[in-house]
Design a protein around this motif. Structure first.
Motif, PDB file in Angstrom:
ATOM      1  N   HIS A  23     136.119  71.836  -4.416  1.00 36.67           N
ATOM      2  CA  HIS A  23     136.042  71.438  -6.044  1.00 36.67           C
ATOM      3  C   HIS A  23     135.169  70.604  -6.617  1.00 36.67           C
ATOM      4  CE1 HIS A  23     138.279  68.192  -4.006  1.00 36.67           C
ATOM      5  NE2 HIS A  23     138.112  67.126  -5.111  1.00 36.67           N
ATOM      6  N   LEU A  24     134.651  69.670  -5.715  1.00 37.37           N
ATOM      7  CA  LEU A  24     133.328  68.664  -6.097  1.00 37.37           C
ATOM      8  C   LEU A  24     131.984  69.478  -5.936  1.00 37.37           C
ATOM      9  CD1 LEU A  24     134.052  65.343  -4.298  1.00 37.37           C
ATOM     10  CD2 LEU A  24     134.280  65.870  -6.567  1.00 37.37           C
ATOM     11  N   LYS A  25     131.829  70.412  -5.023  1.00 38.49           N
ATOM     12  CA  LYS A  25     130.712  71.200  -4.997  1.00 38.49           C
ATOM     13  C   LYS A  25     130.573  72.253  -6.221  1.00 38.49           C
ATOM     14  CE  LYS A  25     128.724  72.463  -1.265  1.00 38.49           C
ATOM     15  NZ  LYS A  25     128.376  73.238  -0.030  1.00 38.49           N
ATOM     16  N   GLU A  26     131.756  72.745  -6.612  1.00 35.45           N
ATOM     17  CA  GLU A  26     131.595  73.789  -7.787  1.00 35.45           C
ATOM     18  C   GLU A  26     131.578  72.820  -9.006  1.00 35.45           C
ATOM     19  OE1 GLU A  26     135.741  75.407  -7.482  1.00 35.45           O
ATOM     20  OE2 GLU A  26     135.112  76.779  -5.713  1.00 35.45           O
ATOM     21  N   ALA A  27     132.067  71.756  -9.102  1.00 35.77           N
ATOM     22  CA  ALA A  27     131.805  70.976 -10.494  1.00 35.77           C
ATOM     23  C   ALA A  27     130.412  70.387 -10.372  1.00 35.77           C
ATOM     24  CB  ALA A  27     132.738  69.739 -10.326  1.00 35.77           C
ATOM     25  N   HIS A  28     129.986  70.039  -9.343  1.00 35.46           N
ATOM     26  CA  HIS A  28     128.524  69.625  -9.161  1.00 35.46           C
ATOM     27  C   HIS A  28     127.439  70.560  -9.613  1.00 35.46           C
ATOM     28  CE1 HIS A  28     124.950  67.741  -7.861  1.00 35.46           C
ATOM     29  NE2 HIS A  28     124.555  68.543  -6.938  1.00 35.46           N
ATOM     30  N   GLU A  29     127.996  71.980  -9.079  1.00 37.01           N
ATOM     31  CA  GLU A  29     126.887  73.054  -9.474  1.00 37.01           C
ATOM     32  C   GLU A  29     127.064  73.448 -10.964  1.00 37.01           C
ATOM     33  OE1 GLU A  29     128.352  75.996  -6.527  1.00 37.01           O
ATOM     34  OE2 GLU A  29     126.965  74.950  -5.035  1.00 37.01           O
ATOM     35  N   ALA A  30     128.257  73.326 -11.476  1.00 35.04           N
ATOM     36  CA  ALA A  30     128.390  73.846 -12.751  1.00 35.04           C
ATOM     37  C   ALA A  30     127.783  72.620 -13.676  1.00 35.04           C
ATOM     38  CB  ALA A  30     130.046  73.809 -13.192  1.00 35.04           C
ATOM     39  N   ALA A  31     127.922  71.470 -13.450  1.00 37.08           N
ATOM     40  CA  ALA A  31     127.126  70.584 -14.242  1.00 37.08           C
ATOM     41  C   ALA A  31     125.749  70.444 -14.253  1.00 37.08           C
ATOM     42  CB  ALA A  31     127.555  68.910 -13.863  1.00 37.08           C
ATOM     43  N   ILE A  32     125.011  70.676 -13.022  1.00 36.16           N
ATOM     44  CA  ILE A  32     123.739  70.968 -13.226  1.00 36.16           C
ATOM     45  C   ILE A  32     123.211  72.160 -13.579  1.00 36.16           C
ATOM     46  CG2 ILE A  32     121.714  71.281 -11.164  1.00 36.16           C
ATOM     47  CD1 ILE A  32     122.613  68.640 -11.178  1.00 36.16           C
ATOM     48  N   ALA A  33     124.019  73.235 -13.664  1.00 35.68           N
ATOM     49  CA  ALA A  33     123.459  74.507 -14.226  1.00 35.68           C
ATOM     50  C   ALA A  33     123.400  74.135 -15.839  1.00 35.68           C
ATOM     51  CB  ALA A  33     124.616  75.773 -13.863  1.00 35.68           C
TER      52      ALA A  33
END
Length: 197
Positions: free
Chosen positions: A93-103
């Protein structure tokens, strides 16, 4: 009490912290606050308090929990390695949120500062996540145990770098003590630099 109106009380507070440091009884989480207090007391108007502050800084340096050498480079390298590991092994869940925020940041053409803030927020979330993992080492999976231990190592390396930075930032104050007209200030400053060497 380190800002008490009585110089005797301010001095006694510092003496108590010296005793605690010599006994190894100061938790790593408190080291920075105690170091900041000692650095702040270097500006005290009382010679007795300044002397105790220098003795406390010397004792903290001698009894620091970060091993003998306070060269920041090994800690920076370790921090970089550990951050890479934590970033690669973030909970889903953190990895997905991180990737979405960076994108999203790239889409909005945000600056490097915003991306750095996102990285720091992700790291803070990973630290919080590791701290909230329930269960003993036997109850957690091997991967969760390793993640938690790497996060603890990362926190330790960050703490060591902050400790080193505190002393580096205080060096002007410490050098100024060598130029003091008070012999007690000069003597304690010399003792500090002999131990720091």
């Amino acid at each position: 009490r380190s800002h008490d109106t009585s110089s005797y009380t301010r001095s006694a507070v510092l003496k108590t912290w010296i005793s605690l440091s010599q006994a190894g009884a100061i938790p790593v989480a408190q080291i920075h606050a105690v170091t900041d207090m000692a650095i702040d007391r270097l500006h005290d108007k009382s010679v007795m308090v300044r002397k105790q502050a220098l003795q406390l800084l010397t004792t903290l340096l001698e009894n620091n929990p970060y091993m003998g050498d306070l060269n920041p480079e090994p800690y920076r390298e370790k921090l970089s390695d550990l951050y890479g590991y934590v970033k690669e092994n973030l909970p889903t869940h953190l990895k997905e949120a991180h990737e979405a925020a960076i994108a999203e940041a790239h889409e909005n053409e945000e600056g490097q500062e915003t991306i750095m803030q996102l990285e720091q927020a992700t790291l803070a979330a990973a630290i919080a996540e590791a701290g909230s993992m329930d269960g003993s080492e036997e109850e957690l999976s091997t991967q969760d145990n390793e993640f938690r231990s790497k996060v603890e190592a990362l926190k330790f390396a960050q703490s060591a770098l902050e400790f080193i930075d505190q002393y580096e930032n205080a060096s002007a104050n410490l050098h100024g003590m060598l130029l003091s007209s008070n012999t007690s200030d000069v003597t304690e400053a010399l003792r500090f630099f002999v131990k720091a060497r």
